[in-house]
Design an enzyme around this catalytic site. Sequence first.
Site, mmCIF file in Angstrom:
data_model
loop_
_atom_site.group_PDB
_atom_site.id
_atom_site.type_symbol
_atom_site.label_atom_id
_atom_site.label_comp_id
_atom_site.label_asym_id
_atom_site.label_seq_id
_atom_site.Cartn_x
_atom_site.Cartn_y
_atom_site.Cartn_z
ATOM 1 N N ARG A 187 64.712 -40.522 19.775
ATOM 2 C CA ARG A 187 64.881 -40.260 21.109
ATOM 3 C C ARG A 187 64.095 -40.527 21.551
ATOM 4 N NH1 ARG A 187 62.241 -34.435 18.840
ATOM 5 N NH2 ARG A 187 61.972 -35.121 17.298
ATOM 6 N N GLU A 205 74.801 -26.754 30.017
ATOM 7 C CA GLU A 205 75.091 -28.045 29.640
ATOM 8 C C GLU A 205 76.367 -28.712 30.746
ATOM 9 O OE1 GLU A 205 74.879 -25.718 26.975
ATOM 10 O OE2 GLU A 205 72.719 -26.603 26.512
ATOM 11 N N PHE A 240 75.492 -30.668 21.318
ATOM 12 C CA PHE A 240 76.195 -29.748 23.289
ATOM 13 C C PHE A 240 76.312 -30.912 24.263
ATOM 14 C CE2 PHE A 240 71.421 -27.080 21.657
ATOM 15 C CZ PHE A 240 72.935 -26.743 20.731
ATOM 16 N N HIS A 278 69.490 -35.800 18.594
ATOM 17 C CA HIS A 278 69.166 -34.451 17.184
ATOM 18 C C HIS A 278 70.841 -35.250 17.249
ATOM 19 C CE1 HIS A 278 65.673 -33.711 19.172
ATOM 20 N NE2 HIS A 278 65.508 -32.873 18.061
ATOM 21 N N ASP A 317 66.961 -27.299 11.465
ATOM 22 C CA ASP A 317 68.168 -26.548 11.940
ATOM 23 C C ASP A 317 69.177 -26.262 11.478
ATOM 24 O OD1 ASP A 317 66.392 -25.670 13.431
ATOM 25 O OD2 ASP A 317 66.888 -27.359 15.748
ATOM 26 N N ARG A 335 67.023 -37.625 16.003
ATOM 27 C CA ARG A 335 65.399 -36.803 15.916
ATOM 28 C C ARG A 335 64.437 -37.513 14.739
ATOM 29 N NH1 ARG A 335 63.424 -32.094 11.937
ATOM 30 N NH2 ARG A 335 61.960 -31.935 13.441
#
Lengths: 277, 316
Positions: B10, B56, B81, B107, B115, B165
């Site tokens: 990323r 999004e 998303f 991610h 998460d 990530r």
Amino acid sequence: MKITKAEAISKIANRIRQDLITAIYYAKSGHPGGSLSCSDILAVLYFNEMNINPLKPDDKSRDRFILSKGHGAPTLYATLAEKGYFSKDDLITLRNIDSVFQGHPDMNKVPGIDMSSGSLGQGLSIANGMAIASKMDKMGYRVYCLVGDGELEEGQIWEAAMTSSKYKLDNLCLIVDCNELQLIGKTEEIMGLNAENIEQKFASFGFNTKIIDGHNIEEIMQAFEDAKLVKDKPTVIIAKTIKGKGISFMEIDPSWHGKSLNDEEYKKAIEELNNIN
Amino acid sequence: MEEIKKIATRESFGKAITELKDENIVVLDADLSSATKTELFQKENPNRFIEVGISESDMMGTAAGLATCGKIPFASTFAVFATGRCYDQIRSSIAYPKLNVKICGTHAGVTVGEDGATHQMLEDINLMRGLPNMVVISPSDDVQTKALVKEIAKYEGPVYLRLARMATPVIYANDVKFEIGKAVQLGEGIDATVFATGVTVSEALKAQEELLKEGVDIRVVDIHTIKPIDKETIVKCAKETSILLSVEDHNVIGGLGSAIADVLTEEYPKKLIKLGINDCFGKSGKAESLMEYFKIDSKSIEETIKEKLYINNKSK
């Protein structure tokens, strides 16, 4: 060339109605109700309002139009044919396997279509993207997007409304074809939507708003003119329309949302439209 | 011991888009620019950065509209998303009209870590691979990400770029060239082929190193383009090596393994062992621990190959 006489545009709208009904009749399926309700709006857009040239459908500086309620495709096809983008002869191939006239608009198949559509609720986001591009490139073109009133039940519309407002898209004009009906009934009964509270919602999202009679050509032309004078705000024109407009047995009857006509009904429909002019 | 340079793809992506010269490039984000690293682009090109807030679906539509006007939009958010939440927007307004939008999902996979399941996208390759007109790219390191970002900017059409990530080792030298659709074979070993993508490539390379110490010589194939997939390399490796294994930070249904299996079934039927997330959701934990837990780490690759070799030898 732009046509300025309301009466002339009215006649064009009537021809569009006849052509779209003929196409749906031959296709043996389609959406006549919502196609007829937006015919006057499209006639004004393509014959009076928009800066477009059927000989240059890909001109970078042209105004854009998105039919977010993609099931109104027959109206768009008939309007583009009337404007000269392609011959009227092929309109009756609507929905056939070899036809470019898909059930919902395909920008890669038909000249003059600025965006493919069909899945409801997406057009305003697309329009925002185009309006932002116009501003980024200082091209000055305007973007018009037509949504149905039932379509406003889609959440993405309201995400997009925030974006139109945040980016001060005064080159964007949203038109709500407010025919008060959706497939299974009245928008008022299904989700409590009516022209007045639709206006309130958009006003609270930062839009310049106007409610008009969506079958009064002069009012439609004036509303587009007024929208151009507004700075730093997007405009929404809430056009009160009649689903099935022009054909007595289709008017305000939700059962004509998505079905074709039999021989007798077709004959009667064309007769009635002929009598209007 | 020599320090291995690690960087998350990323991060490489954020740097790469900032270096792109084309003035038509526009970057969109949905309130995640500090995490997706598009903030690097925003800092340099504030006029070509569009923040749509936490919406999004609207972002994908806006990107599509921009693309119809000649812009090259990179729409960026978390993979979950970017693909799951806006599947229909991508399908109807990007893939069907074949618009030049680059969908950038950071991610991806269980390596998101703490998460947990809601944020660990394990179905995105499956969703995007199944869309006509869509190219699916899943780079493995810093050098490859930067090179492929340049390639997809030049390519005209919709692309899904899958990013991670977790920081992973730099694998390639700076001058290595990458081509959309062309896999990279690392090593010539004939004992096994490990097909890997994204974060699992460096794990496969670690396994390769360890196995070599025990006299087992495997090759690793870095499949950075999952669609269109490099059939030629897959078939070549199927012919040249006895064991075939795929490893991915994605559900075993519909991901890299499935894409390889599709090729093998039609071109050169052969058994493929699929390592990946076994049709379940992820969970919270440290990225490294999760790779071990879900058996997509170097140790699991190593053990699977050893076990398979043992069985192969025994049956001879």
